[in-house]
Design an enzyme around this catalytic site. Structure first.
Site, mmCIF file in Angstrom:
data_model
loop_
_atom_site.group_PDB
_atom_site.id
_atom_site.type_symbol
_atom_site.label_atom_id
_atom_site.label_comp_id
_atom_site.label_asym_id
_atom_site.label_seq_id
_atom_site.Cartn_x
_atom_site.Cartn_y
_atom_site.Cartn_z
ATOM 1 C CG ASP A 1 -10.241 -0.536 4.441
ATOM 2 O OD1 ASP A 1 -9.977 -0.826 3.255
ATOM 3 O OD2 ASP A 1 -9.597 -0.959 5.419
ATOM 4 C CE LYS B 1 -3.881 -2.330 2.120
ATOM 5 N NZ LYS B 1 -4.540 -2.796 3.343
ATOM 6 C CD GLN C 1 -3.749 -4.333 6.574
ATOM 7 O OE1 GLN C 1 -3.580 -3.401 5.810
ATOM 8 N NE2 GLN C 1 -4.367 -5.436 6.213
#
Ligand code: NAD
Length: 296
Positions: free
Chosen positions: A121, A54, A98
């Site tokens: 997200d 990422k 995460q």
């Protein structure tokens, strides 16, 4: 093999190019650099690999990448304080925590403490609600990537029968909502579904997000259907291991009209869509037009 193989790797590269072009314009015309903050708690090896990718792809797209690595014994209060700081930071347009988090941290509480406008997200309850009611939301990256591949394949999806196998909050449910938004007739199948092969045989579009290697067989597929395989499963192959999807690619590719492979199918689309969501969040934060072709 009769099916067209959908090259997710190549498609993801075009998404990243569009993102980079939009980032360059934002810098030049508006003096704004989109920024993504990624928070990693603990030492989970798979998470470390994802976070590295990422970071690399964020920087390659010309965006600012802020990484916050914390030890596994970080307290919930400390994590919430970090997120509050990022929520207030104007240089940060996207925040990603995460997952999975260590078990002493309440993932729902943590995710719902992110400013929904920065929730790239798309897991915050506000974004889930906005997507579920057909309003402008931040959309989870993997289903957004699947939708982009389907639109590129078909143009309009209106009236098609879509079967989503799997009902997770991360893939199955948001995927079903996106397909409803495209005016598909949507069925969500799961571990308790009766006659899964019979249900899948009705589908013009099959999205498999189960986590069971090669479960969906060719004789479950309606001839000419489009098959999107989200699964990523590591299985033994001789002395080594191999990555396979939830679909038995060899038999399904004999029947389907189009199919994504594993690897190089849906996988690369996920981070590309994270970058897309970060640019979208940045544009929304500044009241600027959103990039075309990068949103749901
Ligand atoms: P999950 O474990 O949260 O959900 C799996 C779903 O499959 C559940 O809803 C369950 O009801 C259903 N299921 C389980 N067994 C079944 C069966 N026998 N028949 C029908 N349905 C069954 O998983 P998830 O997070 O949605 O991920 C699914 C797969 O997608 C995994 O392989 C995961 O690694 C992969 N994944 C890939 C990406 C990507 O970037 N490509 C992103 C997320 C997940």
């Amino acid at each position: 093999m009769t099916a067209t193989v959908i090259d997710g790797q190549a498609f993801a590269a075009t998404v990243r190019e569009k993102v980079a072009a939009h980032v360059a314009r934002l810098k030049e015309e508006n003096g704004i650099t989109p920024g993504l903050a990624v928070v990693l708690v603990g030492e989970d090896p798979a998470s470390q690999v994802y976070v590295r990718s990422k970071h690399k792809q964020t920087v390659e797209a010309g965006m600012a990448s802020f990484e916050f690595k914390r030890d596994a014994d970080l307290t919930e209060a400390e994590l919430l304080a970090l997120i509050a700081k990022l929520n207030a930071d104007p240089k940060v347009h996207g925040i990603l925590v995460q997952l999975p988090l260590p078990p002493h941290l309440d993932s729902d509480l943590v995710i719902n403490s992110i400013d929904p406008a920065k929730d790239v997200d798309g897991f915050h309850i506000s974004n889930v609600g906005l997507l579920g009611t057909g309003q402008k939301a931040m959309v989870p990256c993997t289903p957004l990537g699947c939708l982009m591949l389907l639109r590129a394949q078909h143009g309009s999806l209106s009236g098609m029968n879509a079967v989503v196998i799997g009902r997770s909050n991360i893939v199955g449910k948001p995927m079903a909502n996106l397909l409803l938004g495209e005016s598909c007739t949507v069925t969500i199948a799961h571990s308790r579904t009766r006659d899964l092969p019979g249900v899948v045989r009705q589908a013009d579009i099959v999205v498999a997000a189960v986590g069971r290697p090669e479960m969906v067989k060719g004789d479950w597929i309606k001839p000419g259907a489009t098959v999107i395989d989200v699964g990523i499963n590591r299985v033994p192959r001789g002395e080594k291991t191999a990555l396979v999807g939830d679909v038995d690619f060899a038999s399904a590719a004999e029947v389907a009209g189009a199919i994504t492979p594993v690897p190089r199918g849906v996988g690369p689309m996920t981070i590309a869509c994270l970058l897309a969501n970060t640019v979208t969040a940045c544009c929304r934060a500044h009241g600027l037009p959103e990039p075309e072709g990068l949103t749901a």
